[in-house]
Scaffold this motif. Structure first.
Motif, PDB file in Angstrom:
ATOM      1  N   GLU A 158     -76.695  25.367 -50.886  1.00 15.38           N
ATOM      2  CA  GLU A 158     -76.946  24.091 -51.260  1.00 15.38           C
ATOM      3  C   GLU A 158     -76.856  23.996 -52.818  1.00 15.38           C
ATOM      4  O   GLU A 158     -77.093  25.056 -53.683  1.00 15.38           O
ATOM      5  CB  GLU A 158     -78.449  23.652 -50.896  1.00 15.38           C
ATOM      6  CG  GLU A 158     -79.353  24.818 -51.624  1.00 15.38           C
ATOM      7  CD  GLU A 158     -81.033  24.442 -50.995  1.00 15.38           C
ATOM      8  OE1 GLU A 158     -81.086  23.349 -50.457  1.00 15.38           O
ATOM      9  OE2 GLU A 158     -81.890  24.969 -51.818  1.00 15.38           O
ATOM     10  N   GLY A 159     -76.532  22.738 -52.941  1.00 11.69           N
ATOM     11  CA  GLY A 159     -76.426  22.400 -54.466  1.00 11.69           C
ATOM     12  C   GLY A 159     -74.919  22.248 -55.248  1.00 11.69           C
ATOM     13  O   GLY A 159     -74.813  21.835 -56.357  1.00 11.69           O
ATOM     14  N   THR A 200     -70.679  22.064 -55.516  1.00  8.69           N
ATOM     15  CA  THR A 200     -69.648  21.064 -55.535  1.00  8.69           C
ATOM     16  C   THR A 200     -68.665  21.795 -54.322  1.00  8.69           C
ATOM     17  O   THR A 200     -68.119  22.467 -54.593  1.00  8.69           O
ATOM     18  CB  THR A 200     -68.792  20.846 -56.664  1.00  8.69           C
ATOM     19  OG1 THR A 200     -69.829  20.275 -57.758  1.00  8.69           O
ATOM     20  CG2 THR A 200     -67.588  19.795 -56.533  1.00  8.69           C
ATOM     21  N   THR A 207     -67.112  17.062 -52.681  1.00 10.15           N
ATOM     22  CA  THR A 207     -68.572  16.488 -52.441  1.00 10.15           C
ATOM     23  C   THR A 207     -69.727  17.321 -53.422  1.00 10.15           C
ATOM     24  O   THR A 207     -69.776  18.635 -53.548  1.00 10.15           O
ATOM     25  CB  THR A 207     -68.911  16.896 -50.974  1.00 10.15           C
ATOM     26  OG1 THR A 207     -68.022  16.234 -50.275  1.00 10.15           O
ATOM     27  CG2 THR A 207     -70.443  16.350 -50.836  1.00 10.15           C
ATOM     28  N   GLU A 208     -70.084  16.511 -54.096  1.00  7.85           N
ATOM     29  CA  GLU A 208     -71.203  16.909 -55.097  1.00  7.85           C
ATOM     30  C   GLU A 208     -72.499  17.266 -54.515  1.00  7.85           C
ATOM     31  O   GLU A 208     -72.845  16.354 -53.784  1.00  7.85           O
ATOM     32  CB  GLU A 208     -71.109  16.210 -56.485  1.00  7.85           C
ATOM     33  CG  GLU A 208     -69.788  16.232 -57.203  1.00  7.85           C
ATOM     34  CD  GLU A 208     -70.112  15.246 -58.590  1.00  7.85           C
ATOM     35  OE1 GLU A 208     -71.050  14.603 -58.899  1.00  7.85           O
ATOM     36  OE2 GLU A 208     -69.022  15.416 -59.453  1.00  7.85           O
ATOM     37  N   ASN A 209     -73.220  18.016 -55.190  1.00  9.74           N
ATOM     38  CA  ASN A 209     -74.615  18.413 -54.533  1.00  9.74           C
ATOM     39  C   ASN A 209     -74.490  18.344 -53.068  1.00  9.74           C
ATOM     40  O   ASN A 209     -75.277  17.764 -52.312  1.00  9.74           O
ATOM     41  CB  ASN A 209     -75.657  17.172 -54.947  1.00  9.74           C
ATOM     42  CG  ASN A 209     -76.989  17.708 -54.758  1.00  9.74           C
ATOM     43  OD1 ASN A 209     -77.267  18.922 -54.557  1.00  9.74           O
ATOM     44  ND2 ASN A 209     -77.747  16.615 -54.590  1.00  9.74           N
ATOM     45  N   VAL A 231     -74.273  20.656 -49.238  1.00  9.33           N
ATOM     46  CA  VAL A 231     -75.140  21.294 -48.484  1.00  9.33           C
ATOM     47  C   VAL A 231     -74.197  21.958 -47.252  1.00  9.33           C
ATOM     48  O   VAL A 231     -73.781  21.124 -46.562  1.00  9.33           O
ATOM     49  CB  VAL A 231     -76.540  20.705 -47.861  1.00  9.33           C
ATOM     50  CG1 VAL A 231     -77.131  21.610 -46.836  1.00  9.33           C
ATOM     51  CG2 VAL A 231     -77.311  20.104 -49.014  1.00  9.33           C
ATOM     52  N   PRO A 280     -72.823  16.082 -48.160  1.00  6.91           N
ATOM     53  CA  PRO A 280     -73.844  15.702 -49.348  1.00  6.91           C
ATOM     54  C   PRO A 280     -75.127  15.761 -48.932  1.00  6.91           C
ATOM     55  O   PRO A 280     -75.566  15.430 -47.673  1.00  6.91           O
ATOM     56  CB  PRO A 280     -73.486  14.237 -49.617  1.00  6.91           C
ATOM     57  CG  PRO A 280     -72.741  13.641 -48.415  1.00  6.91           C
ATOM     58  CD  PRO A 280     -72.105  14.704 -47.684  1.00  6.91           C
ATOM     59  N   ARG A 281     -75.775  16.102 -49.880  1.00  5.54           N
ATOM     60  CA  ARG A 281     -77.400  16.186 -49.648  1.00  5.54           C
ATOM     61  C   ARG A 281     -77.947  15.111 -48.925  1.00  5.54           C
ATOM     62  O   ARG A 281     -77.442  13.773 -49.361  1.00  5.54           O
ATOM     63  CB  ARG A 281     -78.117  16.644 -51.015  1.00  5.54           C
ATOM     64  CG  ARG A 281     -79.677  16.794 -50.754  1.00  5.54           C
ATOM     65  CD  ARG A 281     -80.491  17.261 -52.097  1.00  5.54           C
ATOM     66  NE  ARG A 281     -79.712  18.713 -52.472  1.00  5.54           N
ATOM     67  CZ  ARG A 281     -80.349  19.508 -51.975  1.00  5.54           C
ATOM     68  NH1 ARG A 281     -81.222  19.755 -51.264  1.00  5.54           N
ATOM     69  NH2 ARG A 281     -79.896  20.996 -52.304  1.00  5.54           N
ATOM     70  N   ASP A 322     -78.446  29.407 -53.573  1.00  5.37           N
ATOM     71  CA  ASP A 322     -78.457  28.349 -54.671  1.00  5.37           C
ATOM     72  C   ASP A 322     -76.859  28.371 -55.386  1.00  5.37           C
ATOM     73  O   ASP A 322     -76.333  29.142 -55.981  1.00  5.37           O
ATOM     74  CB  ASP A 322     -79.382  28.501 -55.639  1.00  5.37           C
ATOM     75  CG  ASP A 322     -79.632  27.549 -56.743  1.00  5.37           C
ATOM     76  OD1 ASP A 322     -78.706  26.518 -56.736  1.00  5.37           O
ATOM     77  OD2 ASP A 322     -80.446  27.710 -57.843  1.00  5.37           O
ATOM     78  N   HIS A 347     -75.981  25.382 -57.410  1.00  4.57           N
ATOM     79  CA  HIS A 347     -76.009  24.406 -58.122  1.00  4.57           C
ATOM     80  C   HIS A 347     -75.107  24.918 -59.515  1.00  4.57           C
ATOM     81  O   HIS A 347     -75.215  26.030 -59.876  1.00  4.57           O
ATOM     82  CB  HIS A 347     -77.681  24.314 -58.704  1.00  4.57           C
ATOM     83  CG  HIS A 347     -78.290  23.503 -58.003  1.00  4.57           C
ATOM     84  ND1 HIS A 347     -78.909  23.916 -56.855  1.00  4.57           N
ATOM     85  CD2 HIS A 347     -78.484  22.091 -57.706  1.00  4.57           C
ATOM     86  CE1 HIS A 347     -79.696  22.886 -56.042  1.00  4.57           C
ATOM     87  NE2 HIS A 347     -79.433  21.862 -56.558  1.00  4.57           N
TER      88      HIS A 347
END
Length: 433
Positions: free
Chosen positions: A65-66, A68, A78-80, A82, A95-96, A109, A111
């Motif tokens: 998750e988090g 790109t 796709t940013e952020n 999952v 995307p989230r 994680d 990010h």
């Protein structure tokens, strides 16, 4: 010609028996992996792998998750994002907010990082469990063997099936169909009659024998050659060792058993003979010409140039090999760009062997240097290679139903493909390594 008739392969060799033996050998190989490397892989022994904090796995689902997310098939970013991997398979990616995260799942994680599907090395020689594990840690979660001397690749394939954290998903080639088998004649009792052939493996009967034994052993594809080797200073890689007729015999024997053929090639004449004989993919192909590239486009023949191996020759201490590397690399780069512009499908392969596993990201870097866009270079090690291996619905993307194989990078590979040489995390079948 054969000195005397060769009896058919023994009926006592069954696929089930071969695979059982291979699985047993794979277990032996796994035991031989260095303790620190093996422990890293086995720390992720459950399908979910480890959590981002390094704790033990709690379930059978991993959520990345988090990050790109890059989809090589479409080029979409796709940013952020999952990615949900359950039982080794992607169940959802996006995307989230558009993806439901299962309660209690382990999380990785991502990010600040880019997330890509695991890479595919379409030409690699994996003879040990340590090499197989090294390939995975360098981002090659799927691969195609370029042959081994004693069917080690079949054992590696079985190792990957029951312990995916220890090896890439592997398409095995078995042993090389080559005029001089050398010690490989001892790889199987049904090959030993070939030792008495004065001219080596050249007759139609002998060529069929090696293909048949490979298939009986459980090989997924057949590997042969049309030219001598570039990596041996005493050989001339422009010398042809098999004729069009002999190559056609190999291809025909393989096709009758549902197998494709990859062919080690260098000279334009050799490349053309191999392609028109019906091979599935041309390996190396330094001096492949426009005529042959046009034929490859028409037939859908893949080109696996192994730029990494050719570039590596330039660093050799042997002056003959070093000169070959310096001379061949720019020629091959031009051939790669010409193939791409004509629409010949390309697949990335490092031709790693001899205990040294080169990062598949290096091949992507060299594809980019040859003139491909960053996205098209990445596709040679994802969607393009997946189609060559028949894995287009399994590998090369992080989309629903695809394998839960991923790499995490510290930056944008579309801006800097060299990041692919240094993945910061690898996920193999939902195992966070």
């Amino acid at each position: 010609m054969c000195v005397e008739a060769i009896p058919p392969p023994s009926g006592r060799l069954t696929r089930r028996g071969v695979l059982a033996g291979a699985a047993a050998l794979a277990g032996t190989m796994a035991a031989a992996v260095p303790a620190d490397a093996a422990s890293r892989a086995r720390d992720a022994a459950s399908p979910a792998g480890r959590s981002a904090s390094g704790g033990s796995a709690r379930g059978d689902t991993l959520v990345i998750e988090g990050g790109t997310l890059l989809d090589p098939a479409t080029g979409d970013v796709t940013e952020n994002a999952v990615v949900v991997i359950e039982d080794g398979t992607v169940r959802a990616a996006g995307p989230r907010g558009s993806v439901t995260v299962p309660r209690g799942a382990d999380t990785l994680d991502a990010h600040g990082r880019w997330v890509l599907p695991g890479l595919i090395d379409a030409h690699i020689h994996l003879s040990t469990a340590a090499e197989a594990l090294d390939a995975v840690h360098q981002g090659a979660t799927s691969a195609r063997s370029g042959s081994t001397s004693f069917y080690q690749d079949i054992a590696v394939r079985e190792l990957a099936r029951h312990s995916p954290g220890l090896a890439p998903r592997l398409t095995a080639a078995g042993i090389f169909v080559t005029p001089d088998l050398g010690e490989t004649v001892l790889a199987d009792p049904d090959l030993t009659p070939l030792a008495r052939l004065q001219d080596g493996v050249r007759s139609a009967e002998a060529l069929r024998r090696v293909v048949e034994v490979n298939v009986a052993r459980g090989a997924d594809v057949i590997k042969t050659r049309v030219n001598e080797r570039a990596g041996l200073p005493e050989q001339d890689p422009l010398t042809q060792v098999y004729s069009h007729e002999q190559l056609s015999e190999i291809v025909g024997a393989a096709r009758r058993r549902g197998k494709g053929v990859l062919c080690h090639s260098y000279s334009e004449r050799g490349c053309h003979d191999a392609v028109t004989a019906g091979i599935r993919s041309l390996e190396h192909g330094v001096f492949v010409g426009e005529r042959t590239l046009g034929e490859m486009r028409r037939r859908g023949t893949y080109f696996t140039p192994t730029l990494t191996a050719i570039a590596g020759l330039a660093d050799s201490a042997d002056p003959v090999l070093a000169e070959r590397g310096r001379t061949y690399l720019p020629v091959l780069e031009r051939a790669v760009l010409a193939a791409h512009e004509l629409g010949v499908p390309l697949a990335a392969g490092t031709d790693s062997s001899g205990g040294t596993v080169r990062p598949i990201g290096r091949e992507v870097e060299l594809m980019r240097a040859a003139g491909l866009s960053a996205l098209d270079a990445i596709r040679t090690a994802t969607t393009g290679a997946a189609r060559l291996l028949g894995l287009e619905r399994t590998a090369g993307r992080l989309a629903r139903g695809f394998a839960g194989d991923a790499i995490l990078l510290d930056g944008d590979p579309l801006a800097d493909v060299t990041l692919l040489k240094r993945p910061v995390r690898v996920v193999r079948a939902g195992l966070a390594l």
